[in-house]
Write a protein that holds these residues in place. Structure first.
Motif: not given
Length: 781
Positions: A537, A559, A648, A701, A704-705, A709, A711, A723, A725, A762
């Motif tokens: 991502r 992103d 990602r 993934i 992806y919201h 998320i 996985l 991850l 993020d 999750r």
């Protein structure tokens, strides 16, 4: 500067419902006329209104329209708790309601909402004047000056502050009725609206709340004993407190918790003082564009420009403009100051409040601000005391309208010979002597001549109109209303006309339209949509493309490593060098941990696409040009691909321990660190065995919201799913439906420990439960 006196007329009774409706229609018609350049679509409100607030508004509407939660924003700074951001628009009722029904609001819709809430504030002043039995012509002047004068006009692009200002007179009406009528219903309504005012979480809201508190205290000490007065209004005030707390307690708590982890939990005195209003800027209350802050053909020469002289303050040129109309300023100067109309019971509070607000606004130019900064709650949260000009604009409108009422009702002190002389002297000072002195000081006398001439004509016109209105009101009050409203509308339309601070052609912001055909946006959206392996991502960076570009990612669901926001996570700023803005290439700064686009941190972020207005080597001469290559050129925009950008999500089977504070400071990863095979943790458990040959596992993934998320990992041996993020304490994770611990990984990211085998992971975002747990943790619970 005298006004011809006529025999006094009896002060009007409370206007009838019919008269009030007529006044509101007149104010509405004048408002439509003043705002027509924007409402017609010829212009749109520029700068922060589009670059910042429109992006937040569009994110809110687009998220709701797509069935996504707007509470977490993955499109700026690699992830951001949108619900805690005071400028997110989530808790602004007009914008939230619109977002529920329009998933792609246009520029015109947003501009209409901003002007609409200002008009509602103006309408509230009309109601307030009616409740006080004041002349409706004064109400019309106050309403128009409030909605289209002062900082509301010159800083219309600061949407959040404008909305806070618009709510102030609405709360005033409800509070005054609650106190005078001892009404629990009005008290509850006042509290709820005051809560929404406080949710502005800006300096205008803070000062507005203080003014409302002062109104309440004044009421308690006006007639009877304070104890008796308190007993009379205790129920309305209690209802208001309950309503206000119900509105503010959760959002304010979220914002305060965010501030603790941000780049600016508070502002120091020097930082705040540099946002002070230079006292010379007060002259703009009389001469609208004296310093050329709005004229396209005049180079701005007022403070803090070099032409005016070194001031050591940092304000945009429009922040010192406070013109709210000739009629209000004429009334204040001549009827209020010279004839004493401002120092009477019932209005004295607002006179004192205006003086205090001016002292506050000019900040460190008086020693009083240091005391306010140190001891007045809330002041340390804000960086510009000059923002108080919004409240000054409200006060000019309110006091000016009140004095118009006094003039038309015949209750103002008649002018004697000495009074007339004083008026002429004051007029000469503010219209000629002071501006000429400023112009000579800055060597800008030719540039000052035109705005001075316009101001003299406007003041003369205001005097004539007030005289004619007084004649007209003896026969037909609405004729006076129409006369002063028409003059005020033309006055504000001319003196506060669309300019480089308040109006740009709508086409300038084409890249911010949801359906834009801008080639840069089109290219990036197509490339990031490519996800052949299921673990990617990709992120982008928009650098030096212009003021409105950094938050374009929020509109187009890209992103983004950076963005535009006064707030960032402190750790993220330290890790990436992210600052408020990257409108120009020079604003792109790097950090010890992110020293170049060719770096481990850039790759971990998944920064694959970089759009720049200059060759990337101009910004970063350290890049590896064999791995970061030019992929496309559109006009002056160049797009580069970083071929080393990581997916990602990663699965690694080794962990190392590191001091993250030290890591962020030095940028030194552990020797031999391979982020594709190992992870750096603050408290790494011992690894049972050295890394084995072959891939340890694969992560995909699944979904992806914004706030959820999913996985899927298939691992041959135990390890960690990383991850990339931003880590935040309000996220939760489950592994195969069972709660697990989110570890802070590689300085700023997330990781979770898993055993060998297939697992479903999750991540979900829980701001309310997370914030509550954080608060309870502070008390050891």
């Amino acid at each position: 500067m005298s006004m011809v006196e006529t025999p006094p007329v009896v002060q009007s009774r409370r206007a009838s419902g019919t008269t009030t409706a007529a006044v509101l229609l007149i104010v509405l018609a004048a408002s439509v006329y003043i705002a027509w350049p924007w409402n017609s679509g010829a212009y749109t409100v520029p700068w922060d209104a589009k670059a910042h607030f429109f992006a937040h508004f569009q994110f809110l509407a687009g998220s709701i329209g797509a069935g996504e939660s707007p509470f977490w924003n993955p499109y700026i700074f690699s992830g951001w708790p949108q619900i805690a951001d005071p400028q997110s628009m989530i808790f602004v009722p007009p914008f939230l309601i619109t977002a529920l029904f329009d998933k792609a609001p246009s520029f015109a819709v947003m501009d209409g909402l901003v002007f609409g809430v200002l008009m509602l504030g103006g309408f509230a002043l009309v109601i307030y004047f009616r409740d006080q039995g004041w002349h409706p012509a004064g109400a019309a002047v106050a309403a128009l000056a409030f909605a289209f004068g002062g900082s509301a006009a010159w800083r219309i692009q600061h949407t959040g502050q404008v909305v806070s200002l618009a709510l102030l007179p609405i709360v005033m009406v409800l509070l005054q009725r609650a106190l005078e009528r001892r009404s629990i219903a009005y008290g509850l309504a006042a509290g709820i609206m005051a809560g929404f005012l406080a949710l502005g979480r800006d300096q205008i809201a803070l000062l507005g709340i203080y003014l409302l508190i002062a109104m309440t205290i004044t009421h308690l000490f006006s007639g009877g004993t304070p104890f008796q007065r308190m007993r009379d209004v205790i129920k309305p005030l209690a209802a208001g407190a309950i309503g206000g707390l119900a509105v503010v307690i959760v959002p304010i708590a979220l914002t305060l918790l965010l501030a603790e982890e941000s780049n600016r939990p508070f502002i120091d005195f020097i930082g705040a003082g540099r946002g002070s209003l230079h006292p010379a800027s007060l002259i703009t209350a009389v001469i609208s564009d004296l310093f050329g802050q709005g004229a396209q053909d005049v180079h701005f020469w007022g403070p803090p420009s070099m032409a005016f002289g070194v001031t050591d303050i940092y304000l945009a040129q429009n922040m010192g403009a406070i013109y709210a109309g000739a009629i209000p300023i004429v009334a204040i100067l001549f009827l209020g100051i010279v004839r004493g109309g401002l120092w009477v019971p019932g209005i004295r509070l607002f006179t004192v409040a205006t003086v205090l607000t001016i002292i506050y606004a000019i900040g460190w130019y008086t020693p009083i601000f240091k005391l306010l900064f140190d001891y007045l709650p809330g002041v340390k949260l804000y960086r510009r005391p000059a923002d108080a000009t919004f409240i000054i604009g409200f006060q000019i409108a309110f006091l000016g309208g009140y004095l118009v009422h006094r003039w038309l009702s015949g209750s103002i002190k008649p002018a004697g010979r000495m009074t007339r002389i004083a008026e002429w002297i004051l007029a000469a000072l503010v219209l000629i002597v002071v501006p000429v002195a400023f112009a000579i000081h800055a060597d800008r006398l030719p540039e000052a001549a035109r705005p001075m001439g316009i101001a003299i004509a406007s003041v003369a016109g205001a005097i004539v109109v007030l005289w004619l209105a007084r004649l007209a009101t003896r026969r037909f009050a609405l004729a006076a209303v129409a006369l002063v409203a028409a003059f005020t509308a033309v006055d504000l339309a001319v003196n506060n006309a669309p300019n480089e601070s308040t109006a740009y052609p709508s086409s300038y912001y084409d890249a911010l339209r949801v359906d834009t055909t801008d080639p840069t946006v089109t290219f990036l959206k197509a490339r990031v949509a490519e996800n052949p392996t299921g673990d990617r991502r990709d992120r982008v960076e928009l650098t030096g493309l212009g003021f409105h570009w950094p938050n374009a990612s929020m509109i187009h669901r890209l992103d983004n490593v950076l963005g535009y926001n006064p707030l960032r996570f402190k750790t993220y700023q330290l890790a990436t060098g992210a600052h408020d803005h990257v409108a120009i290439p020079e604003q792109r700064e790097f950090s010890a941990l992110f020293p170049s686009y060719s770096s481990t941190m850039a790759n971990l972020l998944g920064l694959r696409w970089i759009a720049s207005s200059v060759p990337l080597t101009t910004i970063d001469p350290k890049i590896d040009q064999s791995r970061i290559v030019e992929a496309a050129v559109f006009g002056n925009t160049r797009i580069y691909e970083n071929k080393d950008a990581f997916p990602r999500v990663l699965f690694v089977d080794q962990a190392r321990q590191a001091d993250f504070a030290r890591l962020l400071e030095t940028g030194r990863w552990p020797d031999g660190f391979d982020p594709k095979r190992e992870v750096v943790l603050e408290n790494a458990p011992p690894t049972s065995a050295p890394a084995a040959a072959g891939a340890p596992g694969k992560v995909t993934i699944a979904a992806y919201h914004h706030t959820a998320i999913d996985l899927v990992v298939e691992a041959e041996r135990p390890g960690w799913v990383v991850l990339n993020d931003v880590w935040h304490r309000w996220w939760r994770v489950t592994v195969d439906g069972k709660p697990a611990e989110i570890l802070k990984a590689n300085g700023i990211f997330r990781a979770v420990r898993v055993d060998a085998g297939r697992h479903e992971i999750r991540y979900t975002f829980h701001p309310f439960a997370g914030a509550l747990a954080q608060i309870l943790g502070k008390f050891g619970a």
